[in-house]
Enzyme design. Structure first.
Site, PDB file in Angstrom:
ATOM      1  N   SER A   1       0.758  -1.293   0.169  1.00  0.00           N
ATOM      2  CA  SER A   1       0.175   0.104  -0.007  1.00  0.00           C
ATOM      3  C   SER A   1       0.721   1.189  -0.249  1.00  0.00           C
ATOM      4  O   SER A   1       0.540   2.383   0.718  1.00  0.00           O
ATOM      5  CB  SER A   1      -0.884  -0.028   1.192  1.00  0.00           C
ATOM      6  OG  SER A   1      -2.072  -0.618   1.159  1.00  0.00           O
ATOM      7  N   SER A   2       1.667   1.303  -0.810  1.00  0.00           N
ATOM      8  CA  SER A   2       2.676   2.552  -0.827  1.00  0.00           C
ATOM      9  C   SER A   2       1.842   3.631  -1.477  1.00  0.00           C
ATOM     10  O   SER A   2       1.793   4.850  -1.181  1.00  0.00           O
ATOM     11  CB  SER A   2       3.892   2.199  -1.694  1.00  0.00           C
ATOM     12  OG  SER A   2       3.381   1.596  -3.082  1.00  0.00           O
TER      13      SER A   2
ATOM     14  N   ASP B   1      -6.693  -0.122   3.388  1.00  0.00           N
ATOM     15  CA  ASP B   1      -5.568   0.454   3.049  1.00  0.00           C
ATOM     16  C   ASP B   1      -5.327   1.840   3.838  1.00  0.00           C
ATOM     17  O   ASP B   1      -4.602   2.291   4.665  1.00  0.00           O
ATOM     18  CB  ASP B   1      -5.050   0.823   1.645  1.00  0.00           C
ATOM     19  CG  ASP B   1      -5.035  -0.780   0.969  1.00  0.00           C
ATOM     20  OD1 ASP B   1      -5.398  -1.749   1.544  1.00  0.00           O
ATOM     21  OD2 ASP B   1      -5.013  -0.818  -0.355  1.00  0.00           O
TER      22      ASP B   1
ATOM     23  N   ASN C   1       0.884  -4.053  -9.896  1.00  0.00           N
ATOM     24  CA  ASN C   1       0.331  -2.715 -10.019  1.00  0.00           C
ATOM     25  C   ASN C   1      -1.022  -2.047 -10.139  1.00  0.00           C
ATOM     26  O   ASN C   1      -1.682  -2.725 -11.010  1.00  0.00           O
ATOM     27  CB  ASN C   1       1.101  -2.004 -11.283  1.00  0.00           C
ATOM     28  CG  ASN C   1       1.004  -0.714 -11.594  1.00  0.00           C
ATOM     29  OD1 ASN C   1       0.277   0.007 -11.035  1.00  0.00           O
ATOM     30  ND2 ASN C   1       1.857  -0.132 -12.282  1.00  0.00           N
ATOM     31  N   LYS C   2      -1.541  -1.573  -9.094  1.00  0.00           N
ATOM     32  CA  LYS C   2      -3.096  -1.251  -8.954  1.00  0.00           C
ATOM     33  C   LYS C   2      -3.590  -0.770  -9.963  1.00  0.00           C
ATOM     34  O   LYS C   2      -4.592  -0.694 -10.574  1.00  0.00           O
ATOM     35  CB  LYS C   2      -3.167  -0.437  -7.688  1.00  0.00           C
ATOM     36  CG  LYS C   2      -3.683  -1.237  -6.555  1.00  0.00           C
ATOM     37  CD  LYS C   2      -4.343  -0.122  -5.525  1.00  0.00           C
ATOM     38  CE  LYS C   2      -4.109  -0.480  -4.102  1.00  0.00           C
ATOM     39  NZ  LYS C   2      -4.286   0.540  -3.248  1.00  0.00           N
TER      40      LYS C   2
HETATM   41  C1  GLA Z   1      -6.340  -3.657  -2.210  1.00  0.00           C
HETATM   42  C2  GLA Z   1      -7.375  -2.753  -2.026  1.00  0.00           C
HETATM   43  C3  GLA Z   1      -7.970  -2.752  -0.677  1.00  0.00           C
HETATM   44  C4  GLA Z   1      -8.194  -4.188  -0.561  1.00  0.00           C
HETATM   45  C5  GLA Z   1      -7.185  -5.237  -0.971  1.00  0.00           C
HETATM   46  C6  GLA Z   1      -7.603  -6.832  -0.832  1.00  0.00           C
HETATM   47  O1  GLA Z   1      -5.040  -3.335  -1.547  1.00  0.00           O
HETATM   48  O2  GLA Z   1      -6.902  -1.295  -2.021  1.00  0.00           O
HETATM   49  O3  GLA Z   1      -9.061  -2.159  -0.406  1.00  0.00           O
HETATM   50  O4  GLA Z   1      -9.294  -4.619  -1.328  1.00  0.00           O
HETATM   51  O5  GLA Z   1      -6.857  -5.161  -2.065  1.00  0.00           O
HETATM   52  O6  GLA Z   1      -7.876  -7.271   0.464  1.00  0.00           O
END
Ligand code: GLA
Length: 470
Positions: free
Chosen positions: A153-154, A196, A239-240
């Site tokens: 979660s950077s 996150d 990569n989100k």
């Molecule tokens: C990402 C999203 C979170 C969560 C996770 C999976 O980190 O940002 O909100 O859904 O994936 O648990």
């Protein structure tokens, strides 16, 4: 909060703030030599011990904030311009005006996370604190110790750090900010839940958190005495805002498709379930939810199949379940949707979080580890978010003494976590370094990282985000 640069330097030493702070202050002094004063906003990354992809379904998670963070050295701006530089020169300079409709950079640009925070706060101020408008910007330099794209979660930490800097004088509580930023971060195009942002803001030193959603509630959970969580990066980037975004959003859509069908099945006996907007509500309303799950059609299904099951129109189902933030419809995955398996994961995972928090509190490390293993299997088999590297990593961790190991975060790469007795953490990490990093990675043609401590480490639960008290 604000100090002259010289003063800040002395204070950072006095509070033993660490090298990241000195580095970011030095960079700030170079870039903004005329700034009369400086303050520091900080936001930690997180690992999730258990409870994956439950948050956006309203079900609980059990993460902890870690001792790796994003730090911004900043000064207030006279206008509503936000100017940010990054100590990593590969991240380009960011400059934009705060408004309730900030035009985004191209997908994947790091500046979009700053824009997400600014736009969300502006919208909040318009609704709740109009005398604070126009919001004033900041001039700042960003540095971080959370490896990007590793599932720690950077990106949310960056959103949170920017929001802390911008909201320092606003009457907004941390839980309110967590909710605001969870929705605000969808600006980048991922339909994420709130885990996150809430963890980064509300983390507690020494404890993991059980977080419930809608409404947001956090409860500290002590991990079993004498045990630590080891984090290991698979070196596969999740990569989100890149490829993982579509797969992530597909999971969100599959949960919605599943919910529609579960409601349809349960409504004759439980009319109140018609109001359910989250799998959480379905689970709360239907005590025999496990049985009901068995009534879903076998995966894979198409939108047409779901519409036929519901006795409705394909267009209506698509509109309810597949619409993205920009109004477009999510493209169907080539193998079809798998709502039955996805819902089975989410509903059982929510239940596992309750059991895991109870096990942790009574110091039952074996049971916590067992639940983590079970969670990984469910994530891999039912939610389809593991990959060969994550599967190998958890197997290696277990072989070297983990009581339980699982992927953490969104999946599709990133990190795995293991629960291990503190006195075995070093031998576990030595084994993982040898077998996974030096053995398996070269086999897969993936470069071996040069520095072990940045990819493989034991972590301790840290305090949530804020302005560094100096
Ligand atoms: C990402 C999203 C979170 C969560 C996770 C999976 O980190 O940002 O909100 O859904 O994936 O648990």
């Amino acid at each position: 909060m604000f100090r002259s640069i010289a003063d800040a330097k002395t204070r950072l030493k006095a509070v033993e703030a660490g090298a990241l702070y000195t580095e970011v202050l030095d960079a700030f002094a170079r870039v903004f030599p005329d700034a009369p004063e400086v303050a520091f906003a900080r936001a930690p990354g997180r690992v999730n011990v258990i409870g994956e992809h439950t948050d956006y379904n309203g079900l609980p998670v059990m993460p902890m904030a870690i001792d790796r963070e994003i730090v911004i050295a900043f000064a207030p701006a006279e206008t509503s311009t936000v100017t940010l530089l990054n100590v990593e020169s590969s991240y380009p300079r960011v400059e934009f005006q705060i408004s309730s409709a900030v035009p985004p950079y191209e997908t994947g640009h790091w500046g979009n996370y700053a824009k997400a925070a600014a736009q969300a706060l502006c919208e909040w101020a318009q609704a709740s604190a109009s005398d604070a408008l126009p919001l004033r910007g900041i001039r700042g330099v960003v540095a971080g110790s959370i490896p990007a794209g590793s599932g720690l979660s950077s990106s949310s930490a960056l959103v949170v750090a920017v929001a802390c800097a911008l909201s320092r004088d606003l009457p907004i509580s941390k839980p309110e900010l967590a909710d605001l930023l969870a929705a605000g971060e969808r600006y980048v195009g991922t339909q994420g839940g709130g885990m996150d942002q809430a963890t980064s803001l509300l983390g507690r030193k020494g404890s993991a958190l059980r977080i419930d959603f809608f409404p947001l509630e956090t409860q500290p959970v002590k991990l079993p005495e004498g045990h630590v969580i080891v984090v290991a990066n698979t070196m596969v980037t999740a990569n989100k805002t890149g490829g993982a975004r579509v797969v992530y959003n597909t999971r969100v859509a599959e949960c919605r498709l599943g919910l529609e069908m579960l409601k349809h099945l349960a409504a004759p006996k439980h009319p109140a379930v018609r109001e359910a907007t989250l799998l959480k509500h379905f689970q709360q309303t239907v005590p025999e939810w496990e049985e009901c799950l068995l009534g879903l059609p076998d995966d894979p299904v198409s939108v047409a199949d779901v519409a036929a099951f519901l006795g409705g129109l394909e267009n209506d189902v698509a509109r309810r379940c597949l619409v993205q933030r920009d109004g477009s419809l999510l493209p169907p995955p080539k193998d079809g949707f798998s709502p039955k398996k996805r819902c089975r994961h989410v509903l059982t995972e929510g239940a596992r979080v309750g059991k895991a928090a109870a096990a942790a509190e009574r110091g039952d490390a074996r049971e916590l580890g067992r639940l983590m293993d079970e969670s990984h299997t469910s994530c891999a088999d039912d939610y389809g978010i593991s990959c060969p590297e994550l599967d190998r990593m958890v197997a290696v961790m277990r072989a070297h003494g983990a009581l339980g190991a699982r992927l953490t975060g969104a999946g599709f790469g990133g990190c795995a976590v293991a629960l291990v007795p503190s006195d075995q953490a070093d031998s576990l990490m030595d084994g993982v370094w040898r077998d996974y990093y030096q053995g398996y990675l070269p086999e897969r043609g993936i470069a071996v990282p040069s520095e072990r401590a940045s990819v493989l480490f034991a972590c301790s639960p840290s305090e949530g985000a804020g302005i560094l008290p100096l």
